[in-house]
Design a protein around this motif. Structure first.
Motif, short mmCIF file in Angstrom:
data_model
loop_
_atom_site.label_atom_id
_atom_site.label_comp_id
_atom_site.label_asym_id
_atom_site.label_seq_id
_atom_site.Cartn_x
_atom_site.Cartn_y
_atom_site.Cartn_z
N SER A 26 77.31 54.98 79.42
CA SER A 26 77.11 54.71 80.85
C SER A 26 75.66 54.33 81.14
O SER A 26 75.40 53.41 81.93
CB SER A 26 77.48 55.95 81.68
OG SER A 26 78.84 56.24 81.54
N ALA A 27 74.72 55.02 80.52
CA ALA A 27 73.30 54.70 80.73
C ALA A 27 72.99 53.31 80.17
O ALA A 27 72.27 52.53 80.80
CB ALA A 27 72.42 55.74 80.06
N GLU A 28 73.55 52.99 79.01
CA GLU A 28 73.32 51.65 78.44
C GLU A 28 73.96 50.57 79.31
O GLU A 28 73.38 49.50 79.50
CB GLU A 28 73.90 51.58 77.03
CG GLU A 28 73.09 52.36 76.01
CD GLU A 28 73.75 52.39 74.65
OE1 GLU A 28 74.95 52.02 74.54
OE2 GLU A 28 73.08 52.80 73.69
N ARG A 29 75.13 50.85 79.85
CA ARG A 29 75.80 49.88 80.71
C ARG A 29 74.98 49.62 81.97
O ARG A 29 74.87 48.48 82.43
CB ARG A 29 77.20 50.38 81.09
CG ARG A 29 78.06 49.30 81.71
CD ARG A 29 79.49 49.75 81.98
NE ARG A 29 80.10 50.46 80.88
CZ ARG A 29 80.48 51.74 80.92
NH1 ARG A 29 80.31 52.45 82.01
NH2 ARG A 29 81.04 52.33 79.88
N ALA A 30 74.36 50.66 82.51
CA ALA A 30 73.51 50.49 83.69
C ALA A 30 72.33 49.58 83.37
O ALA A 30 71.97 48.70 84.16
CB ALA A 30 73.01 51.85 84.18
N GLU A 31 71.73 49.77 82.18
CA GLU A 31 70.61 48.91 81.78
C GLU A 31 71.08 47.47 81.56
O GLU A 31 70.39 46.53 81.95
CB GLU A 31 69.97 49.45 80.50
CG GLU A 31 69.21 50.73 80.73
CD GLU A 31 68.62 51.28 79.45
OE1 GLU A 31 68.73 50.62 78.40
OE2 GLU A 31 68.03 52.37 79.51
N GLU A 32 72.24 47.31 80.93
CA GLU A 32 72.76 45.96 80.70
C GLU A 32 73.07 45.26 82.02
O GLU A 32 72.79 44.07 82.17
CB GLU A 32 74.02 46.03 79.83
CG GLU A 32 73.73 46.43 78.40
CD GLU A 32 74.98 46.80 77.63
OE1 GLU A 32 76.10 46.71 78.20
OE2 GLU A 32 74.85 47.17 76.46
N ASP A 33 73.64 45.99 82.98
CA ASP A 33 73.95 45.40 84.28
C ASP A 33 72.66 44.98 84.99
O ASP A 33 72.60 43.92 85.60
CB ASP A 33 74.72 46.40 85.16
CG ASP A 33 76.13 46.64 84.64
OD1 ASP A 33 76.59 45.89 83.75
OD2 ASP A 33 76.77 47.60 85.12
N ALA A 34 71.64 45.82 84.91
CA ALA A 34 70.36 45.50 85.55
C ALA A 34 69.74 44.28 84.89
O ALA A 34 69.19 43.40 85.58
CB ALA A 34 69.41 46.69 85.47
N ALA A 35 69.84 44.18 83.58
CA ALA A 35 69.28 43.03 82.87
C ALA A 35 70.07 41.76 83.20
O ALA A 35 69.50 40.68 83.36
CB ALA A 35 69.29 43.27 81.37
N ALA A 36 71.39 41.89 83.34
CA ALA A 36 72.22 40.74 83.66
C ALA A 36 71.91 40.20 85.07
O ALA A 36 71.98 38.99 85.31
CB ALA A 36 73.69 41.10 83.57
N ARG A 37 71.56 41.10 85.98
CA ARG A 37 71.20 40.68 87.33
C ARG A 37 69.75 40.20 87.40
O ARG A 37 69.31 39.74 88.44
CB ARG A 37 71.40 41.83 88.32
CG ARG A 37 72.85 42.11 88.63
CD ARG A 37 72.99 43.05 89.82
NE ARG A 37 72.27 44.30 89.65
CZ ARG A 37 72.79 45.42 89.17
NH1 ARG A 37 74.04 45.45 88.78
NH2 ARG A 37 72.06 46.51 89.08
N GLY A 38 69.03 40.36 86.28
CA GLY A 38 67.64 39.92 86.27
C GLY A 38 66.72 40.85 87.00
O GLY A 38 65.67 40.47 87.50
N GLU A 39 67.09 42.13 87.05
CA GLU A 39 66.28 43.11 87.78
C GLU A 39 65.23 43.69 86.86
O GLU A 39 65.53 44.46 85.97
CB GLU A 39 67.15 44.23 88.32
CG GLU A 39 68.10 43.79 89.40
CD GLU A 39 68.91 44.94 89.94
OE1 GLU A 39 68.90 46.03 89.35
OE2 GLU A 39 69.57 44.75 90.96
N GLY A 40 64.00 43.36 87.05
CA GLY A 40 62.90 43.97 86.33
C GLY A 40 62.94 43.69 84.85
O GLY A 40 63.51 42.71 84.39
N ALA A 41 62.33 44.57 84.09
CA ALA A 41 62.24 44.41 82.64
C ALA A 41 63.30 45.22 81.93
O ALA A 41 63.26 45.38 80.73
CB ALA A 41 60.86 44.83 82.15
N ALA A 42 64.26 45.77 82.67
CA ALA A 42 65.26 46.62 82.05
C ALA A 42 66.11 45.82 81.07
O ALA A 42 66.77 44.86 81.44
CB ALA A 42 66.16 47.22 83.13
N GLY A 43 66.07 46.23 79.82
CA GLY A 43 66.89 45.60 78.80
C GLY A 43 66.40 44.26 78.32
O GLY A 43 67.03 43.65 77.49
#
Length: 130
Positions: free
Chosen positions: A107-124
């Motif tokens: 779940s934590a990895e999925r949250a980071e992947e979702d944030a990276a897919a949306r282009g939010e910050g440097a997450a992932g």
């Protein structure tokens, strides 16, 4: 007169001291600018996941303790000389703990992947190249 004192060092220490001070080439480059609000959203989402995980863990552990308190015959009842309460701990609780940990990490990895897919910050995304 006391004997002369000797300084003892391990071979690894001697090798490290012989290398001297070289610039660290293994350091990663500095990442680009970070969207602070996106990082906060990711942190909140991962914190909610952590709270949910701790709640489920508490429910599992206190629920088993409560079950053993409600049904003391589980401790008296034996299968192959082993109390049923112990068998339940080994057969049920440990696999459930493993699955809970697996679910939490995913779940934590999925949250980071979702944030990276949306282009939010440097997450992932990893560091940017200079």
């Amino acid at each position: 007169m006391s004997p002369r004192r000797e300084k003892l060092t391990s071979p690894q220490t001697r090798i490290a001291l012989a290398r001297g001070n070289r610039p660290a080439q293994h350091l990663l480059p500095i990442p680009g600018p970070v969207d602070t609000e996106a990082a906060r959203r990711l942190f909140r989402r991962q914190r909610r996941t952590a709270v949910r995980t701790v709640a489920l863990l508490s429910l599992l552990l206190f629920g088993m303790s409560g079950a053993f308190a409600l049904w003391p015959q589980l401790t008296v009842l034996r299968v192959s000389g082993v109390p049923v309460s112990w068998a339940l701990l080994v057969v049920a609780v440990y696999p459930l703990l493993f699955l809970l940990a697996l679910w939490h990490v995913r779940s934590a990895e999925r949250a980071e992947e979702d944030a990276a897919a949306r282009g939010e910050g440097a997450a992932g995304k990893g560091p940017t190249e200079p």
